[in-house]
Design a protein around this motif. Structure first.
Motif, PDB file in Angstrom:
ATOM      1  N   ASP A   1      47.067 -31.057 -25.839  1.00 10.19           N
ATOM      2  CA  ASP A   1      45.824 -31.801 -25.705  1.00 10.19           C
ATOM      3  C   ASP A   1      45.231 -32.201 -27.049  1.00 10.19           C
ATOM      4  O   ASP A   1      44.304 -33.005 -27.098  1.00 10.19           O
ATOM      5  CB  ASP A   1      44.793 -30.952 -24.950  1.00 10.19           C
ATOM      6  N   ILE A   2      45.697 -31.593 -28.130  1.00  7.39           N
ATOM      7  CA  ILE A   2      45.129 -31.855 -29.456  1.00  7.39           C
ATOM      8  C   ILE A   2      46.053 -32.807 -30.210  1.00  7.39           C
ATOM      9  O   ILE A   2      47.212 -32.497 -30.450  1.00  7.39           O
ATOM     10  CB  ILE A   2      44.943 -30.550 -30.250  1.00  7.39           C
ATOM     11  N   ARG A   3      45.520 -33.942 -30.577  1.00  4.90           N
ATOM     12  CA  ARG A   3      46.297 -34.929 -31.311  1.00  4.90           C
ATOM     13  C   ARG A   3      46.188 -34.686 -32.816  1.00  4.90           C
ATOM     14  O   ARG A   3      45.559 -33.716 -33.267  1.00  4.90           O
ATOM     15  CB  ARG A   3      45.819 -36.338 -30.935  1.00  4.90           C
ATOM     16  N   ASP A   4      46.805 -35.568 -33.599  1.00  2.26           N
ATOM     17  CA  ASP A   4      46.812 -35.441 -35.056  1.00  2.26           C
ATOM     18  C   ASP A   4      45.421 -35.796 -35.592  1.00  2.26           C
ATOM     19  O   ASP A   4      45.106 -36.961 -35.821  1.00  2.26           O
ATOM     20  CB  ASP A   4      47.879 -36.373 -35.635  1.00  2.26           C
ATOM     21  N   LEU A   5      44.598 -34.773 -35.804  1.00  2.58           N
ATOM     22  CA  LEU A   5      43.213 -35.008 -36.212  1.00  2.58           C
ATOM     23  C   LEU A   5      43.120 -35.687 -37.573  1.00  2.58           C
ATOM     24  O   LEU A   5      42.264 -36.556 -37.786  1.00  2.58           O
ATOM     25  CB  LEU A   5      42.447 -33.684 -36.231  1.00  2.58           C
ATOM     26  N   GLU A   6      43.978 -35.282 -38.501  1.00  2.00           N
ATOM     27  CA  GLU A   6      43.929 -35.894 -39.832  1.00  2.00           C
ATOM     28  C   GLU A   6      44.194 -37.398 -39.748  1.00  2.00           C
ATOM     29  O   GLU A   6      43.522 -38.202 -40.400  1.00  2.00           O
ATOM     30  CB  GLU A   6      44.967 -35.224 -40.748  1.00  2.00           C
ATOM     31  N   ARG A   7      45.163 -37.785 -38.955  1.00  2.00           N
ATOM     32  CA  ARG A   7      45.488 -39.201 -38.822  1.00  2.00           C
ATOM     33  C   ARG A   7      44.355 -39.958 -38.125  1.00  2.00           C
ATOM     34  O   ARG A   7      44.002 -41.073 -38.524  1.00  2.00           O
ATOM     35  CB  ARG A   7      46.788 -39.362 -38.040  1.00  2.00           C
ATOM     36  N   GLY A  23      40.783 -40.327 -28.455  1.00  2.00           N
ATOM     37  CA  GLY A  23      41.686 -39.221 -28.773  1.00  2.00           C
ATOM     38  C   GLY A  23      41.010 -38.138 -29.596  1.00  2.00           C
ATOM     39  O   GLY A  23      41.235 -36.943 -29.389  1.00  2.00           O
ATOM     40  N   LEU A  24      40.138 -38.551 -30.534  1.00  2.00           N
ATOM     41  CA  LEU A  24      39.395 -37.578 -31.332  1.00  2.00           C
ATOM     42  C   LEU A  24      38.468 -36.755 -30.443  1.00  2.00           C
ATOM     43  O   LEU A  24      38.393 -35.523 -30.571  1.00  2.00           O
ATOM     44  CB  LEU A  24      38.600 -38.308 -32.413  1.00  2.00           C
ATOM     45  N   GLY A  25      37.757 -37.428 -29.538  1.00  2.00           N
ATOM     46  CA  GLY A  25      36.847 -36.702 -28.646  1.00  2.00           C
ATOM     47  C   GLY A  25      37.580 -35.710 -27.757  1.00  2.00           C
ATOM     48  O   GLY A  25      37.121 -34.570 -27.575  1.00  2.00           O
ATOM     49  N   GLN A  26      38.734 -36.104 -27.204  1.00  2.00           N
ATOM     50  CA  GLN A  26      39.505 -35.197 -26.358  1.00  2.00           C
ATOM     51  C   GLN A  26      40.030 -34.005 -27.156  1.00  2.00           C
ATOM     52  O   GLN A  26      40.043 -32.877 -26.658  1.00  2.00           O
ATOM     53  CB  GLN A  26      40.666 -35.961 -25.726  1.00  2.00           C
ATOM     54  N   SER A  27      40.441 -34.257 -28.396  1.00  2.00           N
ATOM     55  CA  SER A  27      40.940 -33.165 -29.235  1.00  2.00           C
ATOM     56  C   SER A  27      39.828 -32.184 -29.581  1.00  2.00           C
ATOM     57  O   SER A  27      40.026 -30.958 -29.547  1.00  2.00           O
ATOM     58  CB  SER A  27      41.560 -33.737 -30.518  1.00  2.00           C
ATOM     59  N   LEU A  28      38.647 -32.704 -29.925  1.00  2.00           N
ATOM     60  CA  LEU A  28      37.521 -31.824 -30.237  1.00  2.00           C
ATOM     61  C   LEU A  28      37.120 -30.996 -29.019  1.00  2.00           C
ATOM     62  O   LEU A  28      36.739 -29.821 -29.150  1.00  2.00           O
ATOM     63  CB  LEU A  28      36.333 -32.652 -30.718  1.00  2.00           C
ATOM     64  N   SER A  29      37.240 -31.584 -27.837  1.00  2.00           N
ATOM     65  CA  SER A  29      36.880 -30.850 -26.614  1.00  2.00           C
ATOM     66  C   SER A  29      37.820 -29.676 -26.357  1.00  2.00           C
ATOM     67  O   SER A  29      37.446 -28.714 -25.660  1.00  2.00           O
ATOM     68  CB  SER A  29      36.900 -31.801 -25.411  1.00  2.00           C
ATOM     69  N   ALA A  30      39.047 -29.742 -26.905  1.00  2.00           N
ATOM     70  CA  ALA A  30      40.011 -28.663 -26.690  1.00  2.00           C
ATOM     71  C   ALA A  30      39.866 -27.530 -27.707  1.00  2.00           C
ATOM     72  O   ALA A  30      40.419 -26.443 -27.511  1.00  2.00           O
ATOM     73  CB  ALA A  30      41.440 -29.220 -26.758  1.00  2.00           C
TER      74      ALA A  30
END
Length: 498
Positions: A1-7, A23-30
Motif C-alpha cells: 500500500d505504500i508507494r515510493d514516497l521520495e519519488r 498515491g501520497l495520501g494513500q501511502s501516508l494513510s498506511a
C-alpha cells in the motif's frame, strides 16, 4: 500500500499530477499501521526507525477529502477535485451539467417547433454550439436561424438563444477548471511544506524494507550471522555464492572455506581448469564480505569478517571500442587503479591477470602484481590464474598460499568437484574443457598432438618446429608393428628374404 514516497514528493515538488498526490495520501494513510506493528519492539534500531516515521494524518485526510479516487493525469482540464470539497466549484459544475440538460431539451423543442426530426445541436472548437440541418431540410430553416457554414451535405446555423446559453455553459466550465487548478496548487503547496518529514519517513521505511528483506532471505536460505570485527582476518566456513546457488536447474552448490589474514594467508593463489569454479569462489568471498558489512546475514555455516575499507575487483574480459581501448588495456588500467589505491585493509579479487597478452609478458606482469600486493600494499588478495608458474611465489613469499579446485579424471573426460583444497593444480585441462564445449574431434586430436610437441621441446633434430609436426595415427603404428613379424608382407610390399 505504500508507494515510493521520495519519488512522489520529488515529482510534486517540481509539478506532478493528481495521481501522484492521491498515491501520497494513500501511502501516508498506511503509515500508522507500520508504527503500530513496531510499537513496543525491543530492537533499538527498529524503535529508532519507527520514531522517524511521521504519518501526517491531517495531510492524509486533506488529500482524501479533496482528490477523487481515480483522477485524470492532466491537471488543467478538471475532474480532479472531489464533490463537496469546494462550494463554488460544485455550483459551477451544476450549472455546466444543467447546461448540457438544457441543450438536449432545446434540441427536442426545436425539432418539434420546426418539424425537422433530423435537426441536431452540435459543438466544435470553431463555432461553439450550433444547429445542423441536412441540405434537403435547409429550405425549412426558420428566419431567426443565422447561417454560419455550408457543407456538402449540411448547413450549420446559430441562434441568439443558443449563443446566450452557450456563454453561460462555457463560462461555468472554464471557471470550474480554473478553480480546480488553483485548488490543486494549494494542495501541492501543502505537500511541499511537509516535504522534509515525508523524506524522513521514506528513509526510515527504506531501511525497514532492507532489514525485512535481509531477515526473510536469511530464514529462507539458511544464512548465518557473521561476526564483524576490527581484525585483519576473514574466516568463512562453508561459504556459498548467494546468486549461483539459487539459479534454476543448477547442480547442488558445493560450499567452500576460506582464510585470509595479514600474515601467512595474505595472498591466496588459486589454480584449476576452466569451468571448475575459480571465478565463482573468489567472487563469493567478495560478496559475503560486502553482505556482512551492510548488515546482512551471509550464505555460510559461519563467518568472521574483519572490516575492509574497500573491495577491489579485476574480473571478466571486455574492451571499450568507443574509447579505443583493447581488452588488455582495460585490464591493465583496472589493475593500475587497484595498485594505486588499495591499502592493507582492502580486499582484492583478481581473475587471470595478464591473459590478454603473450604468455611471457602475462606471467611477468601477473608475478610483479602479486609481489606488489604482497610486499608493498599487504592487502588481502584472492588471485585466480592459469599461469602455473606463479605457484612458485609460495616458495619466496611467506604470505602466499596455493589452493586449487579439485578435478576427477576419467579417461579423456573430467568431472568438476568444485572443492577448494590446498596445493596447486598440475595442469589446466584446457583440451578436455574444449571437448565439453563441442569442438570437433579432429580439432581435439590435433590439439593433443601440438600439446605433446610443446611438452617435448621447441625443435626436432631436423630443425623443424615440433609444434607443426604430425604424429602417426594409432592405426598406422599398429600396422607397422605387425609387419615386423610378418616377413611375407613387409611394409614396402616386397617379399622379404632371409
Amino acid at each position: 500500500d505504500i508507494r515510493d514516497l521520495e519519488r512522489l514528493v520529488a515529482r510534486l515538488g517540481t509539478g506532478g499530477n493528481a495521481r501522484d498526490m492521491r498515491g501520497l495520501g494513500q501511502s501516508l494513510s498506511a503509515l500508522p499501521r507500520v508504527k503500530n506493528l513496531l510499537a513496543g519492539c525491543a530492537n533499538p534500531l527498529l524503535r529508532e526507525l519507527s520514531d522517524q516515521v511521521s504519518p501526517l494524518p491531517d495531510l492524509a485526510a486533506l488529500i482524501e477529502r479533496a482528490i477523487v479516487d481515480e483522477p485524470p493525469i492532466p491537471v488543467k482540464e478538471g475532474g480532479i477535485i472531489r464533490r463537496g470539497y469546494h462550494a463554488e466549484l460544485d455550483e459551477l459544475r451544476d450549472l455546466a451539467a444543467q447546461g448540457r440538460t438544457w441543450l438536449a431539451e432545446y434540441q427536442a423543442s426545436e425539432q418539434q417547433r420546426t418539424g425537422i426530426k433530423t435537426l441536431k445541436v452540435r459543438h466544435n472548437s470553431v463555432f461553439g454550439y450550433y444547429i445542423e440541418l441536412s441540405r434537403g431540410q435547409a429550405e425549412n430553416a426558420p428566419a431567426e436561424y443565422v447561417r454560419k457554414q455550408t457543407l456538402v451535405n449540411a448547413e450549420r446555423y446559430i441562434t441568439p438563444q443558443l449563443k446566450e446559453y452557450e456563454n453561460k455553459i462555457v463560462g461555468a466550465q472554464d471557471r470550474a477548471m480554473a478553480i480546480e487548478y488553483d485548488l490543486f496548487l494549494e494542495l501541492r503547496a501543502a505537500c511541499a511544506r511537509e516535504g522534509e518529514a515525508i523524506q524522513a519517513s521514506a528513509g526510515a521505511l527504506a531501511a525497514m524494507d532492507v532489514l525485512a528483506a535481509f531477515a526473510e532471505r536469511a530464514l529462507a536460505l539458511r544464512y548465518a550471522r557473521p561476526a564483524v570485527t576490527d581484525s585483519a582476518r576473514i574466516l568463512i566456513r562453508d561459504g556459498r555464492h548467494p546468486v549461483v546457488e539459487q539459479m534454476p536447474g543448477a547442480d547442488r552448490f558445493v560450499p567452500n572455506d576460506i582464510l585470509l589474514d595479514g600474515g601467512e594467508n595474505r595472498l591466496i593463489l588459486l589454480t584449476g581448469p576452466n569451468m571448475a569454479g575459480k571465478s565463482t569462489f573468489i567472487r563469493q568471498v567478495a560478496v559475503i564480505v560486502i553482505m556482512a558489512q551492510v548488515g546482512s546475514f551471509v550464505p555460510a555455516a559461519s563467518a568472521e569478517i574483519g572490516v575492509v575499507d574497500r573491495v577491489f575487483t579485476r574480473v571478466g574480459a571486455s574492451d571499450d571500442l568507443a574509447r579505443g581501448r583493447s581488452t588488455f588495456m582495460v585490464e591493465m588500467q583496472e589493475t593500475a587503479n587497484i595498485l594505486n589505491n588499495a591499502t592493507a585493509r582492502s580486499l582484492v579479487v583478481l581473475d587471470e591477470i595478464g591473459r590478454g597478452t603473450s604468455t611471457f609478458d602475462g606471467i611477468s606482469i601477473a608475478w610483479a602484481v602479486a609481489e606488489n600486493l604482497h610486499d608493498r600494499i599487504r592487502a588481502k588478495t584472492l588471485f585466480a590464474t592459469h599461469y602455473h608458474e606463479l605457484t612458485d611465489l609460495a616458495l619466496t613469499l611467506k604470505g602466499v598460499r596455493n589452493y586449487n579446485v579439485l578435478v576427477r579424471e576419467a579417461g579423456d573426460k573430467i568431472v568438476f568437484l568444485r572443492k577448494i583444497v590446498p596445493g596447486s593444480a598440475d595442469k589446466s585441462y584446457g583440451i578436455q574443457v574444449a571437448r565439453l564445449a563441442g569442438l570437433p574431434g579432429e580439432v581435439i586430436d590435433r590439439a593433443k598432438e601440438i600439446l605433446l610437441n610443446l611438452e617435448e621441446g621447441e625443435f626436432a633434430d631436423s630443425g623443424q618446429p615440433k609444434l607443426a609436426r604430425h604424429r602417426p595415427r594409432k592405426e598406422a603404428f599398429d600396422k607397422m608393428q605387425l609387419t615386423l613379424f610378418d616377413l611375407s608382407n613387409p611394409p614396402d610390399g616386397k617379399a622379404g628374404k632371409q
